[in-house]
Design a protein around this motif. Structure first.
Motif, short mmCIF file in Angstrom:
data_model
loop_
_atom_site.label_atom_id
_atom_site.label_comp_id
_atom_site.label_asym_id
_atom_site.label_seq_id
_atom_site.Cartn_x
_atom_site.Cartn_y
_atom_site.Cartn_z
N ASP A 93 0.39 3.80 2.84
CA ASP A 93 -0.14 2.47 2.12
C ASP A 93 0.49 2.02 1.09
N TYR A 94 0.42 3.20 0.14
CA TYR A 94 1.05 3.11 -1.33
C TYR A 94 2.53 2.53 -1.36
N LYS A 96 3.94 0.95 0.91
CA LYS A 96 3.92 -0.25 1.45
C LYS A 96 3.65 -1.63 0.38
N THR A 97 2.91 -1.01 -0.59
CA THR A 97 2.37 -2.03 -1.67
C THR A 97 3.55 -2.07 -2.93
N ASN A 98 4.52 -1.01 -2.80
CA ASN A 98 5.27 -0.82 -3.92
C ASN A 98 6.59 -0.98 -3.72
N SER A 103 8.23 -2.12 8.18
CA SER A 103 7.01 -1.32 8.45
C SER A 103 6.91 -1.00 10.01
#
Length: 216
Positions: A93-94, A96-98, A103
């Motif tokens: 998840d980290y 994916k946000t950075n 995905s």
């Protein structure tokens, strides 16, 4: 959001908007530098992330769970294994946000204990993981019990490689893992080598060939 795990990253060597992601998990007593050393040989289109296990075992030595050998039978710390499993999911998840990546093309692979964790995370979350690479590893009974077989999971790509002279995790464990996966409906690629508990050049060459074909 801070990263829940320390890691090294190799961006794709080619210009690509949404690259596939390959997460690498090291074996017990190693660290993120170990499998990252293979990144130059892996397909150029991958974003490659090599991760450090959350459990400190010594100087520059880390793991995903501890193992005891009381009575001569190896017993894993199941709570640590479950915790590491959840931390890896948070780490994805980290990422994916950075970072920008596809995905739908997340691959996870590891060596030894890292392979055990790759099986665990990948097989239990087929909606999140496209492919699994298990080098010199094995399937935990806990993982077998948590697998839900459906069309999504049956579409997962699985690559297993193991040395016939492995004295750490015997090749019988790899064969049993393959047999179980076959039985429940997966179609893993399985290869054996006249090696010990290691990743040989031949193993790496065959793995790269498989990955390249999968990305075509």
């Amino acid at each position: 959001m801070n990263s829940p795990l320390l890691y090294l990253i190799r961006k794709p060597k080619v210009t690509i908007d949404n690259p596939p992601l390959l997460i690498l998990l090291h074996g017990v007593g190693s660290n993120e530098n170990d499998l990252f050393s293979l990144s130059d040989f892996l397909p150029d289109s991958f974003m490659i992330v090599s991760v450090r296990g959350p459990i400190t075992l010594g100087r520059d030595r880390y793991g995903w769970y501890e193992i005891s050998f009381l009575g001569g039978i190896p017993k894993i710390d199941s709570e640590q294994q479950k915790s590491s499993h959840q931390i890896i999911l948070k780490f994805i998840d980290y990422l994916k946000t950075n970072y920008q990546f596809n995905s739908k093309q997340i691959w996870i692979g590891g060596f030894s204990q890292g392979a055990v964790m790759s099986y665990s995370v990948g097989l239990e979350h087929p909606d999140r993981i496209k492919g699994i690479i298990a080098l010199s590893g094995r399937l935990l009974d806990e993982t077998k019990n948590n697998i839900v077989i459906d069309q999504e999971s049956k579409g997962q790509r699985i690559y297993i490689a193991h040395g016939t002279n492995d004295t750490v995790i015997p090749v019988t464990s790899a064969r049993a893992s393959k047999d179980f996966l076959d039985k429940v409906g997966f179609v893993p690629i399985y290869k054996e080598y006249a090696e010990g508990h290691t990743i040989s050049r031949e193993m790496l060459k065959d793995l790269v060939s498989w990955l390249e074909k999968e990305l075509e």
